[in-house]
Design an enzyme around this catalytic site. Structure first.
Site, PDB file in Angstrom:
ATOM      1  N   SER A   1       0.838  -1.211   0.000  1.00  0.00           N
ATOM      2  CA  SER A   1       0.000   0.000   0.000  1.00  0.00           C
ATOM      3  C   SER A   1       0.870   1.257   0.000  1.00  0.00           C
ATOM      4  CB  SER A   1      -0.964   0.005   1.190  1.00  0.00           C
ATOM      5  OG  SER A   1      -0.280   0.215   2.395  1.00  0.00           O
ATOM      6  N   LYS A  36      16.401 -12.904   6.653  1.00  0.00           N
ATOM      7  CA  LYS A  36      17.572 -12.199   6.111  1.00  0.00           C
ATOM      8  C   LYS A  36      17.878 -12.757   4.732  1.00  0.00           C
ATOM      9  CE  LYS A  36      20.913 -15.338   8.252  1.00  0.00           C
ATOM     10  NZ  LYS A  36      22.119 -15.515   9.041  1.00  0.00           N
ATOM     11  N   ARG A  44      13.012  -8.113   5.691  1.00  0.00           N
ATOM     12  CA  ARG A  44      14.279  -8.828   5.886  1.00  0.00           C
ATOM     13  C   ARG A  44      15.334  -7.868   6.416  1.00  0.00           C
ATOM     14  NH1 ARG A  44      14.529 -14.070   3.409  1.00  0.00           N
ATOM     15  NH2 ARG A  44      12.518 -14.375   2.410  1.00  0.00           N
ATOM     16  N   HIS A  74       8.857   2.485   9.229  1.00  0.00           N
ATOM     17  CA  HIS A  74       8.554   1.608  10.364  1.00  0.00           C
ATOM     18  C   HIS A  74       7.288   2.102  11.067  1.00  0.00           C
ATOM     19  CE1 HIS A  74       9.415  -1.374  13.435  1.00  0.00           C
ATOM     20  NE2 HIS A  74       9.022  -0.474  14.304  1.00  0.00           N
TER      21      HIS A  74
HETATM   22  C1  GAR Z   1       4.027  -0.825   6.786  1.00  0.00           C
HETATM   23  O1  GAR Z   1       3.137  -0.602   7.849  1.00  0.00           O
HETATM   24  C2  GAR Z   1       5.454  -0.643   7.256  1.00  0.00           C
HETATM   25  O2  GAR Z   1       5.587   0.352   8.234  1.00  0.00           O
HETATM   26  C3  GAR Z   1       5.767  -2.003   7.825  1.00  0.00           C
HETATM   27  O3  GAR Z   1       5.184  -2.903   6.917  1.00  0.00           O
HETATM   28  C4  GAR Z   1       3.996  -2.313   6.394  1.00  0.00           C
HETATM   29  C5  GAR Z   1       3.987  -2.514   4.892  1.00  0.00           C
HETATM   30  O4  GAR Z   1       2.721  -2.232   4.401  1.00  0.00           O
HETATM   31  N1  GAR Z   1       7.175  -2.220   7.937  1.00  0.00           N
HETATM   32  C6  GAR Z   1       7.729  -2.838   8.974  1.00  0.00           C
HETATM   33  O5  GAR Z   1       7.105  -3.310   9.890  1.00  0.00           O
HETATM   34  C7  GAR Z   1       9.245  -2.912   8.907  1.00  0.00           C
HETATM   35  N2  GAR Z   1       9.760  -3.406  10.140  1.00  0.00           N
HETATM   36  P1  GAR Z   1       2.486  -2.127   2.830  1.00  0.00           P
HETATM   37  O6  GAR Z   1       3.065  -3.400   2.204  1.00  0.00           O
HETATM   38  O7  GAR Z   1       1.012  -2.045   2.688  1.00  0.00           O
HETATM   39  O8  GAR Z   1       3.186  -0.892   2.342  1.00  0.00           O
END
Ligand code: GAR
Length: 193
Positions: free
Chosen positions: A12, A65, A93, A111
């Site tokens: 998204s 990873k 990863r 994040h």
């Molecule tokens: C987002 O909320 C991002 O902050 C998180 O994954 C989601 C991806 O959503 N990232 C982490 O947790 C990294 N540690 P999306 O695929 O809908 O953009």
């Protein structure tokens, strides 16, 4: 400034970046490729939708990873695009030295918490379960310190008494969708200044 997007899931945030780019709101920033460690990830189909190259790159045998050899595959793919910025948008990863040393201060990560609180997986759920009243999202540079690199920008999100985990997730994602394009636009502007 050319940039690539790496993601593992629904994409998204990648979609928002691509929409903002099409709408002319990313300034000097131009998405040139999307790479994923999951062959079936929705993020890859966005490439077709928006006319941006996208492909799966085999991550190797581990879950969280890459290996030095598969990191080198990612580095080569990214280098071939001429990108000056790598945006991790849900790329689940941990990156190690082969990758990190190839792009110093060129990799940013989104994040879903106000770092340095709630690092690692499930940042939204961690904050909800802890009971903090303010959480949010962060864009930071990626270093060898997991979710600990220099912070570029953050947005605070209030957890109201009647919020559920689902409503909080919605609020955090909405905040992310504003923050990430704004940071990418700004970094491109600073680079070309
Ligand atoms: C987002 O909320 C991002 O902050 C998180 O994954 C989601 C991806 O959503 N990232 C982490 O947790 C990294 N540690 P999306 O695929 O809908 O953009």
């Amino acid at each position: 400034m050319r940039f690539v997007i790496l993601g593992s899931g629904r994409g998204s945030n990648a979609e928002t970046l691509l929409r903002e780019w099409k709408a002319g709101n990313l300034g000097q920033a131009e998405p040139v490729a999307i790479f994923s460690d999951k062959p079936e990830a929705r993020i890859l189909s966005l490439g077709h939708e928006f006319g941006v190259a996208s492909r799966f790159i085999d991550p190797g045998p581990y879950k969280t990873k890459l290996t030095p050899a598969t990191e080198a595959d990612y580095v080569e793919a990214i280098r071939s695009t001429g990108a000056g910025l790598i945006v991790l948008a849900g790329f689940m990863r941990v990156l190690k030295s082969t990758f990190l040393d190839s792009f110093p201060r060129q990799i940013i990560n989104l994040h879903p918490s106000l770092l340095p609180s709630f690092k690692g997986l499930n940042g939204i759920g961690q904050a909800f379960d802890y009971g903090v009243r303010i959480t949010g999202c962060t864009v930071h540079y990626v270093t060898g310190d997991l979710d600990g690199g220099p912070i570029i920008d953050q947005t605070a999100v209030r957890i109201e008494k009647d919020d559920t985990l689902e409503s909080l997730e919605e609020k955090i994602h909405a905040a992310e969708h504003k923050l990430l394009p704004e940071v990418v636009r700004r970094l491109a502007e600073e680079t070309s200044a």
